[in-house]
Design a protein around this motif. Structure first.
Motif, PDB file in Angstrom:
ATOM      1  N   ASP A 277       0.827  -1.209   0.000  1.00  0.00           N
ATOM      2  CA  ASP A 277       0.000   0.000   0.000  1.00  0.00           C
ATOM      3  C   ASP A 277       0.861   1.258   0.000  1.00  0.00           C
ATOM      4  O   ASP A 277       0.531   2.252  -0.675  1.00  0.00           O
ATOM      5  N   ALA A 278       1.960   1.246   0.760  1.00  0.00           N
ATOM      6  CA  ALA A 278       2.859   2.398   0.774  1.00  0.00           C
ATOM      7  C   ALA A 278       3.483   2.611  -0.604  1.00  0.00           C
ATOM      8  O   ALA A 278       3.570   3.741  -1.103  1.00  0.00           O
ATOM      9  N   LEU A 279       3.912   1.528  -1.231  1.00  0.00           N
ATOM     10  CA  LEU A 279       4.519   1.614  -2.560  1.00  0.00           C
ATOM     11  C   LEU A 279       3.517   2.112  -3.597  1.00  0.00           C
ATOM     12  O   LEU A 279       3.863   2.895  -4.489  1.00  0.00           O
ATOM     13  N   LEU A 326      -1.298  14.449   7.801  1.00  0.00           N
ATOM     14  CA  LEU A 326      -2.339  13.548   7.310  1.00  0.00           C
ATOM     15  C   LEU A 326      -1.927  12.087   7.455  1.00  0.00           C
ATOM     16  O   LEU A 326      -2.738  11.234   7.810  1.00  0.00           O
ATOM     17  N   MET A 327      -0.668  11.790   7.156  1.00  0.00           N
ATOM     18  CA  MET A 327      -0.195  10.409   7.321  1.00  0.00           C
ATOM     19  C   MET A 327      -0.346   9.967   8.775  1.00  0.00           C
ATOM     20  O   MET A 327      -0.862   8.885   9.060  1.00  0.00           O
ATOM     21  N   LYS A 328       0.122  10.819   9.682  1.00  0.00           N
ATOM     22  CA  LYS A 328       0.131  10.459  11.105  1.00  0.00           C
ATOM     23  C   LYS A 328      -1.288  10.292  11.653  1.00  0.00           C
ATOM     24  O   LYS A 328      -1.535   9.451  12.516  1.00  0.00           O
ATOM     25  N   SER A 333      -6.377   4.845   7.210  1.00  0.00           N
ATOM     26  CA  SER A 333      -7.134   5.057   5.975  1.00  0.00           C
ATOM     27  C   SER A 333      -6.177   5.201   4.793  1.00  0.00           C
ATOM     28  O   SER A 333      -5.396   6.159   4.722  1.00  0.00           O
ATOM     29  N   LEU A 334      -6.253   4.273   3.838  1.00  0.00           N
ATOM     30  CA  LEU A 334      -5.363   4.330   2.677  1.00  0.00           C
ATOM     31  C   LEU A 334      -5.650   5.550   1.819  1.00  0.00           C
ATOM     32  O   LEU A 334      -4.745   6.146   1.233  1.00  0.00           O
ATOM     33  N   ILE A 341       0.384  11.782   0.150  1.00  0.00           N
ATOM     34  CA  ILE A 341       1.577  11.614  -0.685  1.00  0.00           C
ATOM     35  C   ILE A 341       1.383  12.249  -2.057  1.00  0.00           C
ATOM     36  O   ILE A 341       2.242  12.970  -2.568  1.00  0.00           O
ATOM     37  N   ILE A 342       0.236  12.012  -2.660  1.00  0.00           N
ATOM     38  CA  ILE A 342       0.012  12.405  -4.055  1.00  0.00           C
ATOM     39  C   ILE A 342      -0.002  13.918  -4.252  1.00  0.00           C
ATOM     40  O   ILE A 342       0.620  14.424  -5.201  1.00  0.00           O
TER      41      ILE A 342
END
Length: 441
Positions: A277-279, A326-328, A333-334, A341-342
């Motif tokens: 998912d990270a990739l 947002l990541m933290k 939630s993907l 990231i995007i």
């Protein structure tokens, strides 16, 4: 070749396409190492009781590739300014391809002991030398073929190779991670991604052998104006431009390696997001860049490179804070993670990377341009790019798992780059110590 022939649109498109494909292959090879460094090499080549130490050692060899890139830039820049751009690009592609395939064949630490990380280090140095000569030649083939009023747009096309190369590297590793178990992926799956480089290099070599030399360098060659030591000319006659270019490059290297390399380890090891998912999040951002990089490159033709670069640097720096927040607070939630990231990586970063090639190329005249832009881009990459994952890993630990020190580091780089771009713009406006060929496109 006449000037009219050189500017034929079909010929320009063919040269730009060749530059893009070659650059994509080179970046795939180079970034594939970075993608797997924190998830494979730390386990197989740098075993340590402390996972942090193993990860930092793996990122250390990643950084070595950036340290060796200036050597490649100086070597291939020298001969590129004396013999031509095309022949150097063929050589760099071969060096990178062979080194990448051999990385996929290196035995692990368990199999051959200390020789495993040593061989990995040597091959990473070879990768760095190859890419060090590649970037300058690829963007110059497009820049020097393009009409002057569209140089920002055309020079940004090979820049898409970075996005496509990262997308391919992340995508191939993500696909293998999804198809294979963790045991299979660590045992042999990751090697497949490196061995695939052989097929890519064959295709790239065929395309590159079928393009002509750039018209600007052909003029220099015909007039016998080659410089004996181009790098000496760059350092002695363009010191201000070199320093300003290196400062402008700072946010590019820092931001890319925080979001394109370090974020994968951060998401998987700190936030427990699945590796695939990270990739996929990084890969999606790279796909967005395929559109946004040429958009901002073209925009720089209309409203100015330094203006786009100045505001792009500041917005990119600020977006790191929002992205990591947002990541933290994604709660797993993907959708939120990928959005974090995007937008910063796929959109704001492109405002820097899109006009960058033309901005740097216009700092030097054609006689020393290969050496000049290679030195600026590659030497600054040591501190702007190569050590960034190590710094980010250290700052994350100092922040007790909180990413705000990393964001502050990104913000500092953004301010340095914005001020450097403004200085370049001011010098261009007053025409101080700049040659006519260096006018802002």
């Amino acid at each position: 070749m006449s000037q009219a022939q050189a500017r034929d649109p079909a010929e320009v498109r063919r040269v730009v396409t060749a530059s893009l494909i070659g650059a994509t292959i080179e970046w795939y090879d180079f970034f594939l190492y970075g993608v797997v460094a924190g998830i494979v090499f730390n386990k197989l080549f740098f075993p340590a009781d402390d996972p942090l130490v193993a990860t930092m050692l793996a990122y250390g060899t990643f950084a070595v590739g950036f340290v060796s890139r200036p050597l490649g830039g100086v070597i291939f820049g020298h001969f590129g300014d004396k013999l031509g751009r095309k022949s150097m690009l063929v050589m760099t592609l071969m060096i990178m391809g062979i080194a990448t395939v051999l990385i996929g064949l290196v035995p692990t630490y368990e199999q051959i002991g200390i020789w495993a990380p040593i061989l990995l280090l040597v091959l990473r140095v070879a990768q760095g030398i190859g890419l060090g000569g590649e970037w300058g030649g690829a963007v110059l083939m497009a820049f020097e073929y393009a009409p002057k009023e569209r140089r920002g747009f055309y020079a940004s096309i090979p820049q898409i190779g970075l996005a496509l190369g990262l997308c391919m590297a992340s995508g191939v590793v993500a696909l293998l991670s999804w198809l294979l178990s963790d045991a299979q992926f660590l045992a042999w799956g990751w090697r497949v991604a490196f061995l695939l480089s052989f097929l890519l290099v064959v295709v790239g070599m065929y395309i590159r052998l079928n393009v002509m030399e750039t018209p600007e360098f052909a003029k220099v060659k015909d007039a016998g104006e080659e410089i004996k030591l181009p790098i000496k000319e760059v350092i002695t006659k363009y010191p201000g431009n070199v320093l300003a270019g290196m400062g402008a490059r700072y946010i590019d290297g820092v931001f890319f390696n925080v979001f394109g390399v370090f974020s994968i380890a951060y998401l998987t090891q700190t936030l427990d997001i699945p590796r695939t998912d990270a990739l996929l999040g990084v890969m999606a951002a790279a796909l967005v860049m395929v559109v946004t990089i040429p958009f901002f490159g073209g925009l720089s033709d209309r409203i100015g490179r330094t203006r786009i670069y100045f505001w792009g640097s500041l917005l990119t720096g600020l977006s790191a804070f929002a992205g990591f927040w947002l990541m933290k607070h994604s709660g797993g939630s993907l959708t939120t993670v990928w959005f974090a990231i995007i937008i910063p990586f796929g959109v704001f970063y492109a405002a820097v990377y899109g006009p960058e090639a033309a901005l740097f190329a216009e700092l030097f005249d054609a006689r020393v341009r290969y050496s000049g832009i290679s030195f600026v881009y590659q030497f600054s990459g040591i501190f702007a790019s190569g050590i960034t994952p190590i710094i980010a890993t250290y700052l994350l630990q100092k922040g007790h798992g909180e990413p705000w020190l990393i964001c502050a580091y990104v913000g500092f780089a953004a301010v340095v780059s914005a001020l450097s771009a403004r200085w370049i713009g001011r010098r261009k406006r007053v025409g101080a110590a700049l040659r006519p060929a260096c006018a802002d496109g």
